[in-house]
Structure formats: structure tokens, C-alpha cells
Scaffold this active site. Structure first.
Site, PDB file in Angstrom:
ATOM      1  N   ASP A  34      -3.426   8.418  -1.123  1.00 26.74           N
ATOM      2  CA  ASP A  34      -3.749   7.372  -0.160  1.00 26.74           C
ATOM      3  C   ASP A  34      -5.185   6.892  -0.364  1.00 26.74           C
ATOM      4  O   ASP A  34      -5.470   5.693  -0.432  1.00 26.74           O
ATOM      5  CB  ASP A  34      -3.561   7.924   1.259  1.00 26.74           C
ATOM      6  CG  ASP A  34      -3.922   6.913   2.333  1.00 26.74           C
ATOM      7  OD1 ASP A  34      -3.696   5.709   2.126  1.00 26.74           O
ATOM      8  OD2 ASP A  34      -4.435   7.337   3.392  1.00 26.74           O
ATOM      9  N   GLU A  42       0.967   5.762  12.750  1.00 29.41           N
ATOM     10  CA  GLU A  42      -0.358   5.313  13.186  1.00 29.41           C
ATOM     11  C   GLU A  42      -0.397   3.816  13.480  1.00 29.41           C
ATOM     12  O   GLU A  42      -1.084   3.377  14.414  1.00 29.41           O
ATOM     13  CB  GLU A  42      -1.377   5.650  12.101  1.00 29.41           C
ATOM     14  CG  GLU A  42      -2.820   5.390  12.488  1.00 29.41           C
ATOM     15  CD  GLU A  42      -3.791   5.853  11.412  1.00 29.41           C
ATOM     16  OE1 GLU A  42      -4.957   5.440  11.469  1.00 29.41           O
ATOM     17  OE2 GLU A  42      -3.375   6.623  10.529  1.00 29.41           O
ATOM     18  N   ASP A  43       0.380   3.013  12.723  1.00 26.96           N
ATOM     19  CA  ASP A  43       0.223   1.548  12.782  1.00 26.96           C
ATOM     20  C   ASP A  43       1.425   0.790  13.307  1.00 26.96           C
ATOM     21  O   ASP A  43       1.371  -0.439  13.411  1.00 26.96           O
ATOM     22  CB  ASP A  43      -0.118   1.015  11.380  1.00 26.96           C
ATOM     23  CG  ASP A  43      -1.443   1.556  10.867  1.00 26.96           C
ATOM     24  OD1 ASP A  43      -2.289   1.947  11.690  1.00 26.96           O
ATOM     25  OD2 ASP A  43      -1.622   1.601   9.635  1.00 26.96           O
ATOM     26  N   HIS A  56       0.820  -1.222   0.000  1.00 19.37           N
ATOM     27  CA  HIS A  56       0.000   0.000   0.000  1.00 19.37           C
ATOM     28  C   HIS A  56       0.856   1.276   0.000  1.00 19.37           C
ATOM     29  O   HIS A  56       0.663   2.132  -0.884  1.00 19.37           O
ATOM     30  CB  HIS A  56      -0.957  -0.016   1.192  1.00 19.37           C
ATOM     31  CG  HIS A  56      -1.672   1.280   1.423  1.00 19.37           C
ATOM     32  ND1 HIS A  56      -2.531   1.837   0.503  1.00 19.37           N
ATOM     33  CD2 HIS A  56      -1.626   2.154   2.477  1.00 19.37           C
ATOM     34  CE1 HIS A  56      -2.998   2.985   0.980  1.00 19.37           C
ATOM     35  NE2 HIS A  56      -2.460   3.196   2.168  1.00 19.37           N
ATOM     36  N   HIS A  89       3.572   7.170   5.436  1.00 22.97           N
ATOM     37  CA  HIS A  89       2.362   7.842   5.918  1.00 22.97           C
ATOM     38  C   HIS A  89       1.587   7.054   6.966  1.00 22.97           C
ATOM     39  O   HIS A  89       0.782   7.624   7.707  1.00 22.97           O
ATOM     40  CB  HIS A  89       1.450   8.207   4.738  1.00 22.97           C
ATOM     41  CG  HIS A  89       0.682   7.062   4.169  1.00 22.97           C
ATOM     42  ND1 HIS A  89       1.197   6.222   3.205  1.00 22.97           N
ATOM     43  CD2 HIS A  89      -0.585   6.602   4.415  1.00 22.97           C
ATOM     44  CE1 HIS A  89       0.288   5.325   2.871  1.00 22.97           C
ATOM     45  NE2 HIS A  89      -0.794   5.528   3.594  1.00 22.97           N
ATOM     46  N   ASP A  90       1.819   5.733   7.069  1.00 22.90           N
ATOM     47  CA  ASP A  90       1.082   4.928   8.053  1.00 22.90           C
ATOM     48  C   ASP A  90       1.945   4.413   9.198  1.00 22.90           C
ATOM     49  O   ASP A  90       1.411   3.755  10.102  1.00 22.90           O
ATOM     50  CB  ASP A  90       0.417   3.732   7.362  1.00 22.90           C
ATOM     51  CG  ASP A  90      -0.906   4.092   6.702  1.00 22.90           C
ATOM     52  OD1 ASP A  90      -1.526   5.085   7.129  1.00 22.90           O
ATOM     53  OD2 ASP A  90      -1.307   3.397   5.755  1.00 22.90           O
TER      54      ASP A  90
END
Length: 628
Positions: free
Chosen positions: A147, A86-87, A57, A82-83
């Protein structure tokens, strides 16, 4: 299978590097590879809903940012990362130390903030967080659009309820945002992916219709485009000709707007003539030359020319449109433009980041966002942003030629408020293309609008239902909020006036209801809920008018109607809102609606009218549909 996934990841990453190496310096490529290594390790073991490694992704998002949006190293790095905040355990401070504050800022903006309590809702707070990034630059929004685009491309692996949530967000917020930024390709794909998952049956039906339409008309279209090619070639004009079929969502919108079925929708496709950039004359002159050559051969549909070169859309789109009659009797929509214009229509605000109009757009975006944020305290923030920016725009003009850009569907009132709040608050009428019209009239592209004002005119509560722009809504809400609220409501059956014998009933959490004492509804309620009766002092207020209607029966004579109008308008100084009259066998029946301050004023009007020669009967008419 795991080995196949690893090969897929390696291939995807290498394709990204190859795209970026064509325009990024070695030092920048080293940082991009470093970001990929961090993202790969951070997401190791994580999988997407479809079973693929999660790293697929961020690579895909970075590919959209770098290849489709043509952005530089830092946005590509931020897309890869970008993630991770957050993850994964990676923190924003780690990214800042390794890649700098600019990358860290971009990652922070696109990272959903976890809060115990959201200001509006989780979704709306995330929208607002992203919009706030425009105060600095626009790259974060572009990363978020990339995204969203990749998430929509892989939405088939999600549960139906998640599909509806994500598709709804996309259709409401992200696709219109891409449109306003001029990112036509992204906007179109987002719209159609959203439509596909929200309404799969309707989507598939239109897809089948389009396939059948292409099979049926392809030969006729080819005949038309072949003739265009010959004309251009014979006149030494180099250009390529593209046949573009509109997408299902665009067709669906046309069907909804017109109420027609698929077969009766015009222009399900269009012809795009694209000429090179390296020409010796201006783009406008080349468009006009091609237009001249084509109209020498084909009939032009009157009024079909749309010059979007001199008057581009606010998202930057330019082109020259015209409809021509083919030899098969079809009106073919033809778009003429340069390769630069075509690229601009696809990449919008990132096609030429140095263009002044993009800077102006961002500055306008900032100002309006600040204004909306200041005046909006609830979830209406996003709704106001959407109505202000995320719709197709129309270009209208003042009588002196000043250009005013408004969202499609705006009215003359929107136009007035856009010019100045005083003009909007005292707008009495509009002249649209020289014709006298109501200020509530919807405007269309190219209209010339003049607003007539009267200082005795003030906004009515229903005006807010006839404006679209945030500026007009804000001004009207502000004005209406300063009007003292009446502590009562009048009965819709008996329509009491100040001076009538009235009685009040206290509602359950509502305003006091005022009725005439002989009102059937009041009598019924008094017999069932007598404890709610209260005394009411319903007095005349010089600032409040009440609509009334009187019915007149008279014997016809010369000047009868003018005498009645003179009595109401000049003698009593009351404003007539409507007049209906008909005469049968010399008997005149007339119904007049006007406004009064009190029952005494109404009775005075009835006496004056009754004293006019040949008038036989005057009575007040009470009907709910008169809204008295």
C-alpha cells in the site's frame, strides 16, 4: 476521458487476474474476482488526487502483493479491500461474512483506526497497530508495505506538505522495515521515492551524476565484464553477469557518511555474477570456484572478501563479495551468488515462506515487541522498535565463536548487554580482536569481542549515550532510575565539595544550586536575588565521588612520578582518571585528575603530595572544562 479510465481499470484488473491464475486454483480466483467486484462498487465515484478512479489504487496494491511478493489468495483479496472499511459504507462484518475471518483480520490490521484520543499520535498508533499484527502472522505488514509503495509511486499529485509527511514516514519506518524483512527491491524503491520528494534538488543532482558516470565508465566496465565472461566460459561455468548502479539514496548516504563528494565515493556500481540453481555442487563451492577463477586472473584487494553465505545478514541476504583490480586500475566490487540468492535478496522473507530462519526472525520480532511495549509508556515505543530492528546489522563473535547480531553502530557495551545484563552493568573494558579498548568503542562486522568485568564497576549516566540496542538502553534506564536523585546541583564555576563553606540558592522550578560562599557567581546572585538563599547541609556520601584536578610543580628526581601516583592510588586509595606531565630544565609540571568524597579528602591528598621529596607546590585547579 471517463471511458479511457474505465478501459484502464478493466485492463489493470485483467492483468492482475492473469498473474494470479498461473498459481491460484479456480476457487481462489473466483473469490479474488468477487473481491474486485465488491471493491469496484464500493469505491465507485471516488477519485484519487490525480483524478484517476480510486479503484486503480487497490488493484495496484493487490498486484504488488500477488506478483512482487508472491502471496496467496487471501492477502490479494485483503489488498483489494484494504480501504473499503475506512472510506466506504462497507463494514468489517460484511467482509467476514463474504470472505472469511482471515481476510477480515488482514483488512482490520491495515485499516487506520479512528479514535477520539490517540495513545501516542495518529501516525505512531497506526505503526503500533501494524506491528502488533506480527503476533499472528506477517502478511498484514506486507500488504501495508505494498500500500505504501503504491502511494509513494503516485505521490506527485499530493500537496508539498503531504508529500513531506508521507515521505518522512516512509524513510523513517517503512523503508527500514522492508530492509529488515529482506525486501531489497521494495526497500530501495521506497528509500529513493522518499528522497526524491523530500530533497528533490539533491536527488536530481545525484541522478545526473550517475548518468554521467555511466556514460564515462561504461566502456571500461564492459571490458572488465567481457573478460569475466571469457574466463567463466573457458572453464564451463554458466552464469549471467549484471552491472548494477547504486541508487541515488544509497550514494547520498555514502556521501554523508564519508563527507566526500560524488566523484570520491567508492563503488558507485557493482558487478553481479549469478549462476543457475541446478548445479551439481553446493552454492558455496560454486561461489568459491568462481572466486578462484577470477583471482587467478585479477588482483584481489586485501581484506575485501565478505562471505555472506556462511554468515548471512539477519534479513536473510546471502552472497560472496570481493573487490578485483581491473586492467584500467579500478577496484571493481564483485558479488557472486545463485539465482536463489538473487531471488531471496529481492523477495526476502517471502522468497521461501517455509524457511526456519524466517520463523525464528518472526519469533524474535514478537518477543522484542512485547518487551518494548511492556517497558515503554510513551512515543518512545516506535523509536525503540526502529533502533532494535530497522537498521543494517553487523555480525560479531565471542572468543568461543558464538555469533552475536547487533545493529550497525553498536558498541562493546551493546555487545555486553546482549550477552547478559550482569556483564553489561559491570563492564570495565573490552578486548576487540585482542586489543584493549574502551567499552564505548563502536564495533564492526567480524569483530571478536571479549568483555572484562569488575563488580566494583557500575553504569555511569553517560553510558546510555554510548549504546544503540533497546536491550542495553532498557537495562541502563532501569539501573539509573534506582539511583537516588540529588536534590541539588553544584556550581560550574567554583565546584564545591562536601566540607566546603557553602550557600544554596533556590532555582525557578530547578534544583537548589550549591556554591562556595566566596564564589563570584554566588556573591552576584546574593546581591540581586537574596530571597532565594537557603541553608544547605552538604555532607559527605561514601557512594558519591567528585572529580578534582591538582597541579604539581617539583624538582625532577628519580621515581618522583611513581611516588606521586603511589601516594594517590595506594596510600589514599583514590582513583586517578588522567595524568599529564612535562619537564623543562629539571622542573616538573604535573596535572592529575582523580575523584574524592569531600574537601577534607582533597586537602589530605594535597598535604600528602606536598610532603613528597622535591615537591614545591600543590594546588587545586578550577576550570569549567575540567568538569570537576
Amino acid at each position: 476521458m471517463e471511458q479511457d479510465y474505465e478501459a484502464m481499470v478493466a485492463q489493470s484488473a485483467e492483468e492482475l487476474f492473469q498473474v494470479m491464475e498461473t498459481r491460484i486454483a479456480p476457487q481462489g480466483m473466483e473469490r479474488i474476482r468477487d473481491a474486485y467486484d465488491l471493491a469496484y462498487k464500493a469505491h465507485k465515484g471516488q477519485k484519487r488526487k490525480g483524478g484517476q478512479p480510486y479503484i486503480i489504487h487497490p488493484i495496484a496494491v493487490a498486484r504488488i502483493v500477488g506478483a512482487d511478493l508472491n502471496l496467496g489468495a487471501n492477502p490479494v483479496i485483503a489488498a483489494l479491500l484494504h480501504d473499503v472499511v475506512e472510506d466506504t459504507p462497507v463494514e468489517l462484518s460484511d467482509i467476514e461474512k463474504r470472505f472469511g475471518s482471515d481476510v477480515a483480520f488482514l483488512v482490520k490490521v491495515v485499516t487506520k483506526q479512528k479514535k477520539q484520543q490517540y495513545e501516542m499520535s495518529k501516525q505512531l498508533d497506526n505503526f503500533k497497530q501494524m506491528l502488533d499484527s506480527v503476533h499472528y502472522d506477517i502478511r498484514a505488514i506486507l500488504i501495508k508495505l505494498a500500500d505504501r509503495l503504491n502511494n509513494m509511486r503516485t505521490l506527485d499529485s499530493m500537496r508539498p506538505d503531504k508529500q513531506m509527511k508521507i515521505a518522512g514516514e516512509t524513510d523513517y519506518f517503512y523503508a527500514p522495515l522492508a530492509n529488515r524483512l529482506g525486501l531489497y527491491n521494495i526497500k530501495t524503491e521506497l528509500e529513493n521515492l522518499s528522497f526524491q520528494y523530500r530533497c528533490p534538488q539533491e536527488y536530481n543532482t545525484i541522478v545526473e551524476h550517475l548518468k554521467a558516470d555511466e556514460r564515462e565508465y561504461s566502456a571500461r566496465i564492459k571490458t572488465f565484464t567481457d573478460r569475466i565472461s571469457i574466463i567463466l566460459s573457458q572453464n564451463d561455468v554458466s552464469a549471467r553477469i549484471l552491472v548494477k548502479y547504486r541508487k541515488p539514496y544509497s550514494i547520498w548516504r555514502k556521501m554523508m557518511a564519508s563527507g566526500a563528494d560524488f566523484k570520491h565515493i567508492d563503488n558507485r556500481h557493482y558487478i553481479h555474477i549469478v549462476f543457475p540453481d541446478n548445479i551439481s555442487i553446493s552454492e558455496k563451492h560454486m561461489c568459491l570456484r568462481i572466486y578462484s577463477l577470477l583471482t587467478d586472473m585479477f588482483k584481489e584487494k586485501p581484506g575485501s572478501v565478505d562471505n555472506l553465505i556462511d554468515s548471512p545478514k539477519e534479513n536473510g541476504y546471502q552472497g560472496f563479495h570481493v573487490k578485483l583490480l581491473s586492467e584500467h586500475g579500478d577496484w571493481e566490487e564483485v558479488h557472486i551468488g545463485s539465482e536463489r540468492m538473487l531471488l531471496k535478496s529481492q523477495r526476502g522473507c517471502v522468497a521461501d515462506r517455509g524457511m526456519d530462519n524466517i520463523k525464528k526472525w518472526i519469533e524474535k520480532f514478537k518477543v522484542v515487541l512485547q518487551d518494548i511495549a511492556f517497558h515503554t509508556q510513551d512515543s518512545g515505543f516506535i523509536e525503540n522498535v526502529v533502533s532494535s530492528f530497522y537498521s543494517d546489522d553487523i555480525m560479531v563473535f565471542t572468543p568461543k565463536g558464538r555469533v552475536v547480531l547487533l545493529p550497525k553502530g553498536s558498541t562493546a557495551l551493546d555487545f555486553a548487554f546482549e550477552i547478559h545484563s550482569h556483564l553489561g552493568e559491570h563492564a570495565q573494558f573490552a578486548r576487540i580482536n585482542g586489543k584493549l579498548m574502551s567499552v564505548k568503542t563502536e564495533l564492526h562486522r567480524g569483530d571478536c569481542v571479549e568483555i572484562g568485568i569488575n563488580d566494583s564497576i557500575h553504569p555511569e549516566p553517560d553510558w546510555i549515550n554510548h549504546v544503540l540496542t533497546y536491550k542495553a538502553k532498557r537495562c541502563l534506564r532501569n539501573y539509573i532510575s534506582h539511583i537516588p536523585e540529588q536534590p541539588y546541583c553544584r556550581c560550574e564555576v567554583c565546584h564545591p565539595l562536601p566540607g566546603d563553606e557553602v550557600v544554596g540558592f533556590i532555582g525557578h522550578g530547578k534544583k537548589t544550586e550549591i556554591h562556595k560562599r566566596n564564589c563570584p557567581r554566588a556573591i552576584s546572585r546574593a546581591s540581586q536575588d537574596g530571597d532565594s538563599i537557603v541553608s544547605i547541609d552538604f555532607v559527605e556520601n561514601p557512594n558519591i565521588h567528585y572529580p578534582v584536578c591538582v597541579e604539581i610543580k617539583a624538582v625532577d628526581r628519580h621515581h618522583l612520578l611513581s611516588d606521586i601516583v603511589d601516594c594517590i592510588s595506594n596510600r589514599l586509595m583514590l582513583s586517578i582518571t588522567s595524568l599529564e606531565t612535562y619537564t623543562i630544565d629539571q622542573i616538573v609540571n604535573c596535572r592529575i585528575r582523580f575523584s574524592v568524597h569531600s574537601n577534607n579528602e582533597l586537602q589530605q591528598a594535597i598535604r600528602y603530595i606536598d610532603s613528597i621529596d622535591n615537591v614545591e607546590e600543590v594546588r587545586r585547579v578550577l576550570k569549567p572544562d575540567n568538569q570537576q
